[in-house]
Design an enzyme around this catalytic site. Structure first.
Site, mmCIF file in Angstrom:
data_model
loop_
_atom_site.group_PDB
_atom_site.id
_atom_site.type_symbol
_atom_site.label_atom_id
_atom_site.label_comp_id
_atom_site.label_asym_id
_atom_site.label_seq_id
_atom_site.Cartn_x
_atom_site.Cartn_y
_atom_site.Cartn_z
ATOM 1 N N TRP A 21 -6.610 -5.930 -0.064
ATOM 2 C CA TRP A 21 -6.750 -7.157 -0.486
ATOM 3 C C TRP A 21 -5.365 -7.591 0.457
ATOM 4 O O TRP A 21 -4.793 -8.826 0.421
ATOM 5 C CB TRP A 21 -5.945 -6.956 -2.185
ATOM 6 N N ASP A 22 -4.862 -7.291 0.918
ATOM 7 C CA ASP A 22 -3.204 -7.462 1.624
ATOM 8 C C ASP A 22 -4.063 -8.876 2.658
ATOM 9 O O ASP A 22 -3.354 -9.783 2.819
ATOM 10 C CB ASP A 22 -2.944 -6.257 2.051
ATOM 11 N N TYR A 57 -0.217 6.598 10.061
ATOM 12 C CA TYR A 57 -0.228 6.577 8.448
ATOM 13 C C TYR A 57 -0.635 7.913 8.512
ATOM 14 O O TYR A 57 -1.990 8.861 8.495
ATOM 15 C CB TYR A 57 -1.708 5.486 8.458
ATOM 16 N N GLY A 103 -4.451 -1.332 -6.536
ATOM 17 C CA GLY A 103 -3.362 -1.357 -6.015
ATOM 18 C C GLY A 103 -2.215 -1.740 -6.322
ATOM 19 O O GLY A 103 -0.453 -1.811 -5.738
ATOM 20 N N ASP A 122 -0.434 1.468 -7.316
ATOM 21 C CA ASP A 122 -0.595 2.352 -7.371
ATOM 22 C C ASP A 122 0.136 3.217 -7.955
ATOM 23 O O ASP A 122 -0.002 4.284 -9.058
ATOM 24 C CB ASP A 122 0.309 3.109 -5.798
ATOM 25 N N TYR A 124 9.106 1.707 -6.470
ATOM 26 C CA TYR A 124 7.447 0.824 -5.991
ATOM 27 C C TYR A 124 7.289 -0.472 -7.076
ATOM 28 O O TYR A 124 8.117 -1.098 -7.640
ATOM 29 C CB TYR A 124 6.638 1.809 -5.913
ATOM 30 N N TRP A 125 5.817 0.411 -8.003
ATOM 31 C CA TRP A 125 5.383 -0.661 -8.680
ATOM 32 C C TRP A 125 6.257 -0.022 -10.486
ATOM 33 O O TRP A 125 5.604 -0.960 -11.407
ATOM 34 C CB TRP A 125 3.706 -0.387 -9.006
ATOM 35 N N GLU A 180 9.087 -6.628 1.358
ATOM 36 C CA GLU A 180 7.632 -5.964 0.162
ATOM 37 C C GLU A 180 8.304 -5.955 -1.253
ATOM 38 O O GLU A 180 7.094 -6.245 -2.118
ATOM 39 C CB GLU A 180 7.176 -4.503 0.756
HETATM 40 C C1 9WN Z 1 -2.198 2.470 0.063
HETATM 41 C C2 9WN Z 1 -0.702 -2.202 1.591
HETATM 42 C C3 9WN Z 1 -0.770 -1.184 0.490
HETATM 43 C C4 9WN Z 1 -1.148 -2.021 -0.940
HETATM 44 C C5 9WN Z 1 -0.747 -1.319 -2.458
HETATM 45 C C6 9WN Z 1 0.405 -0.801 -1.769
HETATM 46 C C7 9WN Z 1 0.642 0.456 -0.943
HETATM 47 C C8 9WN Z 1 -0.595 1.769 0.290
HETATM 48 C C9 9WN Z 1 0.646 3.242 0.540
HETATM 49 O O1 9WN Z 1 0.579 -0.576 -0.105
HETATM 50 O O2 9WN Z 1 -0.748 0.937 -0.791
HETATM 51 O O3 9WN Z 1 -3.284 1.894 -0.578
HETATM 52 O O4 9WN Z 1 0.433 3.722 1.107
HETATM 53 O O5 9WN Z 1 1.405 2.947 -0.628
HETATM 54 O O6 9WN Z 1 0.435 0.219 -3.858
HETATM 55 O O7 9WN Z 1 -1.082 -2.381 -2.757
HETATM 56 O O8 9WN Z 1 -1.788 -2.887 -0.405
HETATM 57 O O9 9WN Z 1 0.532 -3.410 1.514
#
Ligand code: 9WN
Length: 432
Positions: free
Chosen positions: A37-38, A82, A166, A168, A355-356, A399
């Site tokens: 989605w990014d 990663y 998304g 998380d 975070y979220w 972010e």
């Molecule tokens: C796991 C890349 C992504 C976003 C997600 C966000 C975060 C990843 C992480 O980063 O997720 O997919 O490593 O935390 O939650 O929305 O797409 O920016």
């Protein structure tokens, strides 16, 4: 920062995160590969700079589409840097996975929405017309995958993992995650923490144990959705993904017209959109005015107060203005800017820097801004746009932001923040 400087900063972030003109990493260090989605939202930013580059972003993502139609949440370019690394997903053992390394999850289906936005931003330029024609069948396969393999029986989108939402570690998932006992404890080493200023800005180890344990179960099941529906321990109807799919189905209907698709297929897409909208309508909580996720395993609604509760606005069902502007969201006490925190300060799971669980995410503000414009709420949309641009002028292309201090959190140069800044700035300059 003046608008021109803000624009220049956004352009620097996009070009700095561009990898060989092929894809855009969400952020150097923390997210070195391509996220689903990014990438779609970042393409909207590229559309302001270079339509062909925007098209390449979407094409490179869809080049990794699985034969079952799913668009993977991560496409790995190179293997390391990663966690989870590419090998952890074991997709090489899955017949429907592509030859390139990907994850086996999905993310919110913003792609048709982004593709249509490209068409609007570039005024239907030649190369975007080509993109639309080329991408349309892949978009249909993607939506069909979600409607056929992830339908909860009522038109809602079921997710197998919090990363699929998304959002998380939002409190949305606390109840279903608490029911999971990650035994035996998975063996792994996190790679994210060195990239943020304080560990509290990222999910906890207890959350990661569950993320990795669920990932390993999905890989064991070879991502077979029918098998997962019988036994996977995390199955939730994600109301925000459902709403995004409704509006993306709407965008797909318009794309189908440009692509000259046959009318039975267009009718099918229209029926998908209606079914999804009914599902979102049925998720409304009368007490709070928010729309709720539902635990598919227990059947219970999940009552947290988060940004996902604006699924009715996103799906075009109702603007939800009282709730959005009221004391639980934009009107909460002591906010640095009148912007919706991702989790309401009134929710017991609220944590302003984590975070979220509370910070403002420019990307979710953008989603609501776009929905408000579509709903004819131009004034509220403009207020949200201006507040988000003010916040970014202070914080840069972070972010996410602390909702009380406005301080930048997480990655400092995040691609989709830059992309949404460009989209908001373009709207701003046509209005002033
Ligand atoms: C796991 C890349 C992504 C976003 C997600 C966000 C975060 C990843 C992480 O980063 O997720 O997919 O490593 O935390 O939650 O929305 O797409 O920016």
């Amino acid at each position: 920062m003046e608008p021109a400087e803000l624009r220049a900063t956004a352009v620097d972030v996009l070009t700095g995160n561009d990898v060989e003109g092929r894809y855009t990493r969400p952020a150097a260090g923390l997210y070195p590969h391509q996220w689903s989605w990014d990438s779609a939202i970042t393409a909207v930013g590229w559309a302001y700079l270079d339509g062909a580059r925007a098209a390449t972003e979407l094409r490179s993502l869809f080049a990794a589409q699985w034969t079952d139609g799913r668009v993977p949440h991560i496409v790995y370019h190179g293997r390391g840097g990663y966690f989870p690394d590419a090998g952890r997903w074991r997709t090489a053992e899955v017949p429907s996975a592509p030859p390139v390394a990907t994850s086996g999850l999905v993310q919110p289906p913003v792609h048709a929405l982004a593709t249509w936005r490209l068409w609007e931003v570039t005024n239907g330029a030649f190369e975007i017309g080509d993109l639309i024609t080329a991408l349309y069948p892949a978009l249909v396969r993607w939506h069909r995958y979600l409607h056929e393999r992830r339908d909860d029986g009522r038109g809602g989108v079921v997710i197998w993992h919090p990363w699929e939402s998304g959002t998380d570690n939002a409190p949305r998932w606390d109840v279903p995650l608490a029911a999971i006992v990650p035994e035996p404890r998975p063996v792994y080493a996190r790679a994210d923490l060195p990239h943020v200023d304080e560990p509290g800005q990222r999910p906890t180890d207890a959350e990661y144990d569950r993320y990795v344990w669920l990932l390993d179960r999905l890989a064991d099941a070879r991502y077979d959705d029918r098998r997962l529906a019988d036994s996977h321990p995390f199955q939730v109807t994600d109301v925000l993904s459902t709403a995004i799919l409704v509006v993306a189905d709407g965008a797909l209907e318009r794309i189908a017209e440009v692509a000259g698709a046959p009318s039975p297929e267009r009718d099918e897409i229209a029926a998908w959109a209606r079914r999804g909208a009914d599902a979102v309508s049925g998720a409304r909580d009368a007490a709070t005015g928010l729309y709720l996720d539902r635990d598919y395993v227990t059947g219970a609604p999940l009552p947290s107060r988060t940004i996902a509760g604006f699924a009715g606005l996103v799906a075009g069902i109702e603007p939800q203005l009282d709730t959005l502007l009221g004391p639980d969201f934009c009107g909460a006490l002591d906010l640095a800017h009148p912007l919706p925190p991702t989790t309401s300060p009134a929710d017991p799971g609220f944590a302003p820097r984590s975070y979220w669980r509370g910070p403002v995410w420019p990307v979710t503000t953008w989603l609501l801004w776009d929905a408000l414009r579509r709903s004819g709420e131009a004034d509220v949309a403009a207020a949200l746009r201006d507040a988000q641009l003010d916040a970014l002028a202070n914080a840069g292309m972070a972010e996410y932001l602390d909702p009380f201090s406005g301080e930048p959190l997480g990655a400092s140069s995040q691609s989709w923040t830059a992309a949404v800044a460009l989209d908001l700035l373009a709207d701003h300059s046509t209005q002033v």
